[in-house]
Design an enzyme around this catalytic site. Structure first.
Site, PDB file in Angstrom:
ATOM      1  N   ASN A 125       0.830  -1.190   0.000  1.00  0.00           N
ATOM      2  CA  ASN A 125       0.000   0.000   0.000  1.00  0.00           C
ATOM      3  C   ASN A 125       0.875   1.255   0.000  1.00  0.00           C
ATOM      4  O   ASN A 125       1.967   1.262   0.579  1.00  0.00           O
ATOM      5  CB  ASN A 125      -0.914  -0.034   1.236  1.00  0.00           C
ATOM      6  CG  ASN A 125      -1.748   1.211   1.355  1.00  0.00           C
ATOM      7  OD1 ASN A 125      -1.313   2.201   1.935  1.00  0.00           O
ATOM      8  ND2 ASN A 125      -2.939   1.158   0.793  1.00  0.00           N
TER       9      ASN A 125
ATOM     10  N   CYS B 294      -6.437  -2.567  -2.315  1.00  0.00           N
ATOM     11  CA  CYS B 294      -7.415  -1.988  -1.388  1.00  0.00           C
ATOM     12  C   CYS B 294      -8.315  -0.960  -2.058  1.00  0.00           C
ATOM     13  O   CYS B 294      -9.258  -0.462  -1.442  1.00  0.00           O
ATOM     14  CB  CYS B 294      -6.701  -1.357  -0.201  1.00  0.00           C
ATOM     15  SG  CYS B 294      -5.649   0.033  -0.687  1.00  0.00           S
TER      16      CYS B 294
END
Length: 179
Positions: A124, A157
């Site tokens: 991320n 995500c």
């Protein structure tokens, strides 16, 4: 003589891309030995990488099938190049600080100094940009590792930002330039 690549796979959703990477490298004539962390095995089964690399996959530093061979030392000695792809924040931290608690980090620490070492982060954006991760990356570079920069993309995500694994063509190009 066939060049030997150690492809180390750590726990990231991008681990599935290691299948295509190992297959492409094998098709290019490289001998690919795959190393996996336990977290990587949660994303892709070792058998997939074994079939595509045409070599056994190593995932347990304590498993020594042949009492005459210490796997992490033998693998390190015969490597022409070490590639950690995908490189998770966790594995980067372990490498940067000398932890040898799995097959990936144990082999990496046993590599001769002259063996080229690459890592391709995949995580991320917030994890990648975190000052701790950036400090670990800087430390690895100080130790001679080369980073294959992540790309900006839609992440698992749903966020958009830097942290996606570099394109496989980019990774392969860096390897071929080195070897």
């Amino acid at each position: 003589m066939t060049k030997k690549i150690l492809l180390a796979v750590s726990g990231s959703i991008a681990a599935y891309k290691a299948a295509d990477l190992s297959h492409q490298l094998t098709k290019l004539g490289y001998h690919v030995n795959v190393l996996m962390t336990n977290a990587a095995k949660q994303f892709i089964p070792p058998l997939t990488l074994q079939v595509l690399s045409k070599n056994p996959v190593y995932s347990n530093v304590m498993k020594e099938d042949d009492p005459q061979v210490i796997n992490h030392i033998a693998l390190a000695k015969q490597a022409d190049l070490f590639l950690l792809a995908p490189a998770s924040a966790n594995t980067l931290a372990h490498l940067a600080h000398g932890f040898a608690d799995n097959i990936v980090t144990s082999v990496a620490l046993a590599l001769p100094l002259e063996v080229p070492k690459f890592f391709a982060p995949a995580m991320n954006t917030k994890m990648y940009e975190n000052p701790i991760t950036q400090s670990n990356i800087a430390l690895l570079k100080k130790f001679g590792y080369k980073e294959i920069q992540p790309k900006s993309s839609v992440l698992a995500c749903g966020d958009v930002g830097s942290g996606a694994l570099a394109d496989l063509d980019t990774i392969i190009q860096k390897i071929e330039e080195q070897l």
